[in-house]
Design a protein around this motif. Structure first.
Motif, PDB file in Angstrom:
ATOM      1  N   LEU A 107      16.013  56.539  33.386  1.00 50.31           N
ATOM      2  CA  LEU A 107      17.169  55.748  33.803  1.00 50.31           C
ATOM      3  C   LEU A 107      18.364  56.685  33.877  1.00 50.31           C
ATOM      4  N   GLY A 108      19.156  56.557  34.940  1.00 55.85           N
ATOM      5  CA  GLY A 108      20.288  57.445  35.140  1.00 55.85           C
ATOM      6  C   GLY A 108      21.406  57.191  34.150  1.00 55.85           C
ATOM      7  N   SER A 109      22.124  58.255  33.791  1.00 51.52           N
ATOM      8  CA  SER A 109      23.275  58.133  32.900  1.00 51.52           C
ATOM      9  C   SER A 109      24.222  59.308  33.138  1.00 51.52           C
ATOM     10  N   CYS A 110      25.482  59.121  32.770  1.00 48.03           N
ATOM     11  CA  CYS A 110      26.471  60.187  32.929  1.00 48.03           C
ATOM     12  C   CYS A 110      27.701  59.887  32.087  1.00 48.03           C
ATOM     13  N   PHE A 111      28.560  60.891  31.964  1.00 49.30           N
ATOM     14  CA  PHE A 111      29.877  60.725  31.358  1.00 49.30           C
ATOM     15  C   PHE A 111      30.885  60.392  32.453  1.00 49.30           C
ATOM     16  N   SER A 112      31.957  59.727  32.073  1.00 45.13           N
ATOM     17  CA  SER A 112      33.089  59.549  32.980  1.00 45.13           C
ATOM     18  C   SER A 112      33.812  60.891  33.103  1.00 45.13           C
ATOM     19  N   PRO A 113      34.616  61.093  34.155  1.00 49.68           N
ATOM     20  CA  PRO A 113      35.310  62.379  34.328  1.00 49.68           C
ATOM     21  C   PRO A 113      36.225  62.767  33.166  1.00 49.68           C
ATOM     22  N   ASP A 114      36.746  61.786  32.419  1.00 53.00           N
ATOM     23  CA  ASP A 114      37.612  62.096  31.279  1.00 53.00           C
ATOM     24  C   ASP A 114      36.821  62.271  29.976  1.00 53.00           C
ATOM     25  N   SER A 115      35.493  62.157  30.058  1.00 50.86           N
ATOM     26  CA  SER A 115      34.570  62.320  28.921  1.00 50.86           C
ATOM     27  C   SER A 115      34.675  61.216  27.881  1.00 50.86           C
ATOM     28  N   ASN A 116      35.413  60.153  28.148  1.00 48.84           N
ATOM     29  CA  ASN A 116      35.613  59.087  27.166  1.00 48.84           C
ATOM     30  C   ASN A 116      34.568  57.977  27.224  1.00 48.84           C
TER      31      ASN A 116
ATOM     32  N   SER B 143      15.851  46.892  41.174  1.00 45.34           N
ATOM     33  CA  SER B 143      14.914  47.620  40.318  1.00 45.34           C
ATOM     34  C   SER B 143      15.706  48.535  39.382  1.00 45.34           C
ATOM     35  N   PRO B 144      15.028  49.209  38.452  1.00 46.00           N
ATOM     36  CA  PRO B 144      15.733  50.068  37.493  1.00 46.00           C
ATOM     37  C   PRO B 144      16.607  51.126  38.172  1.00 46.00           C
ATOM     38  N   ILE B 145      17.768  51.369  37.576  1.00 48.25           N
ATOM     39  CA  ILE B 145      18.727  52.325  38.124  1.00 48.25           C
ATOM     40  C   ILE B 145      18.360  53.728  37.649  1.00 48.25           C
ATOM     41  N   GLY B 146      17.925  54.557  38.577  1.00 48.78           N
ATOM     42  CA  GLY B 146      17.471  55.908  38.245  1.00 48.78           C
ATOM     43  C   GLY B 146      18.536  56.976  38.412  1.00 48.78           C
ATOM     44  N   CYS B 147      19.627  56.674  39.119  1.00 52.82           N
ATOM     45  CA  CYS B 147      20.693  57.656  39.341  1.00 52.82           C
ATOM     46  C   CYS B 147      22.053  57.016  39.111  1.00 52.82           C
ATOM     47  N   VAL B 148      22.891  57.721  38.362  1.00 55.04           N
ATOM     48  CA  VAL B 148      24.275  57.301  38.128  1.00 55.04           C
ATOM     49  C   VAL B 148      25.126  58.562  38.176  1.00 55.04           C
ATOM     50  N   ALA B 149      26.207  58.537  38.952  1.00 51.24           N
ATOM     51  CA  ALA B 149      27.073  59.712  39.040  1.00 51.24           C
ATOM     52  C   ALA B 149      28.512  59.289  39.284  1.00 51.24           C
ATOM     53  N   PHE B 150      29.432  59.975  38.610  1.00 55.08           N
ATOM     54  CA  PHE B 150      30.861  59.756  38.812  1.00 55.08           C
ATOM     55  C   PHE B 150      31.377  60.835  39.743  1.00 55.08           C
ATOM     56  N   ASN B 151      32.227  60.459  40.670  1.00 55.69           N
ATOM     57  CA  ASN B 151      32.916  61.434  41.495  1.00 55.69           C
ATOM     58  C   ASN B 151      33.900  62.163  40.584  1.00 55.69           C
ATOM     59  N   PRO B 152      33.855  63.492  40.501  1.00 56.42           N
ATOM     60  CA  PRO B 152      34.720  64.204  39.560  1.00 56.42           C
ATOM     61  C   PRO B 152      36.192  64.225  39.945  1.00 56.42           C
ATOM     62  N   LYS B 153      36.510  63.893  41.201  1.00 55.09           N
ATOM     63  CA  LYS B 153      37.893  63.990  41.659  1.00 55.09           C
ATOM     64  C   LYS B 153      38.548  62.623  41.875  1.00 55.09           C
ATOM     65  N   TYR B 154      37.787  61.647  42.307  1.00 57.21           N
ATOM     66  CA  TYR B 154      38.337  60.327  42.631  1.00 57.21           C
ATOM     67  C   TYR B 154      37.673  59.259  41.776  1.00 57.21           C
ATOM     68  N   MET B 155      38.338  58.132  41.597  1.00 59.18           N
ATOM     69  CA  MET B 155      37.789  57.036  40.800  1.00 59.18           C
ATOM     70  C   MET B 155      36.696  56.323  41.589  1.00 59.18           C
TER      71      MET B 155
ATOM     72  N   VAL C 189      30.413  56.645  28.497  1.00 63.40           N
ATOM     73  CA  VAL C 189      29.058  56.904  28.969  1.00 63.40           C
ATOM     74  C   VAL C 189      28.653  55.712  29.810  1.00 63.40           C
ATOM     75  N   ILE C 190      28.111  55.997  30.987  1.00 64.16           N
ATOM     76  CA  ILE C 190      27.645  54.965  31.903  1.00 64.16           C
ATOM     77  C   ILE C 190      26.143  55.171  32.067  1.00 64.16           C
ATOM     78  N   ALA C 191      25.376  54.084  31.960  1.00 64.62           N
ATOM     79  CA  ALA C 191      23.921  54.200  32.084  1.00 64.62           C
ATOM     80  C   ALA C 191      23.362  53.053  32.897  1.00 64.62           C
ATOM     81  N   GLY C 192      22.388  53.387  33.731  1.00 69.27           N
ATOM     82  CA  GLY C 192      21.644  52.366  34.439  1.00 69.27           C
ATOM     83  C   GLY C 192      20.657  51.718  33.494  1.00 69.27           C
ATOM     84  N   SER C 193      20.192  50.537  33.867  1.00 67.47           N
ATOM     85  CA  SER C 193      19.249  49.834  33.006  1.00 67.47           C
ATOM     86  C   SER C 193      18.003  49.432  33.781  1.00 67.47           C
ATOM     87  N   GLN C 194      17.020  49.004  33.033  1.00 66.31           N
ATOM     88  CA  GLN C 194      15.758  48.589  33.622  1.00 66.31           C
ATOM     89  C   GLN C 194      15.937  47.337  34.482  1.00 66.31           C
ATOM     90  N   ASP C 195      16.898  46.485  34.111  1.00 65.59           N
ATOM     91  CA  ASP C 195      17.093  45.237  34.856  1.00 65.59           C
ATOM     92  C   ASP C 195      18.111  45.358  35.994  1.00 65.59           C
TER      93      ASP C 195
END
Length: 142
Positions: free
Chosen positions: A67-76, A107-119, A78-84
């Motif tokens: 399941l995909g996961s990442c930090f927000s650009p400010d590192s504060n 279906s389950p979220i396999g990729c999650v990404a934050f744009n490092p420059k824009y919201m 954590v965002i994660a995809g789920s099985q549902d």
């Protein structure tokens, strides 16, 4: 190998695979994803567990998955995809879940990404969703 390296063991449950490692943008933390849906935030220099996040896998699931996961650009956060097909967002400092987003993922979220420059946040499974703040709605709430 000798050198100025620090090593530490990453804790995980027996029979579970590590499915992802990513550094926070500020370089202080490492996000560790596992095949059983447990996420851990570790201190990047000593391996100490800062937070553990769960709740992204169905309890009746016996199938390991990435399941995909990442930090927000400010590192504060954590965002994660789920099985549902939902996105879960936690605050790194408190460990509190602050939001669950529905993005019409079938279906389950396999990729999650934050744009490092824009919201902008992107998530995908068999389709993709792009999350952009509604500035008009934010101004009304202020």
């Amino acid at each position: 190998m000798q050198g100025p390296f620090s090593t530490f063991k990453i804790p995980y449950e027996r029979g579970t695979e590590l499915t992802g490692l990513s550094f926070s943008p500020d370089g202080r933390h490492i996000l560790v994803s596992t095949s059983n849906g447990v996420l851990r935030v570790l201190h990047a220099f000593n391996g100490q567990i800062i937070q553990t996040f769960t709740g992204i896998m169905s309890e009746r699931s016996d199938k390991a998955m990435h399941l995909g996961s990442c930090f927000s650009p400010d590192s504060n956060y954590v965002i994660a995809g789920s099985q549902d097909g939902h996105l879960h967002i936690w605050a790194v400092d408190t460990g509190n879940k602050i939001a669950v987003l529905e993005g019409n993922h079938p279906s389950p979220i396999g990729c999650v990404a934050f744009n490092p420059k824009y919201m902008m946040l992107a998530s995908s499974c068999t389709n993709a969703a792009f999350w952009i703040p509604n500035l008009e709605e934010l101004q009304v709430q202020s």
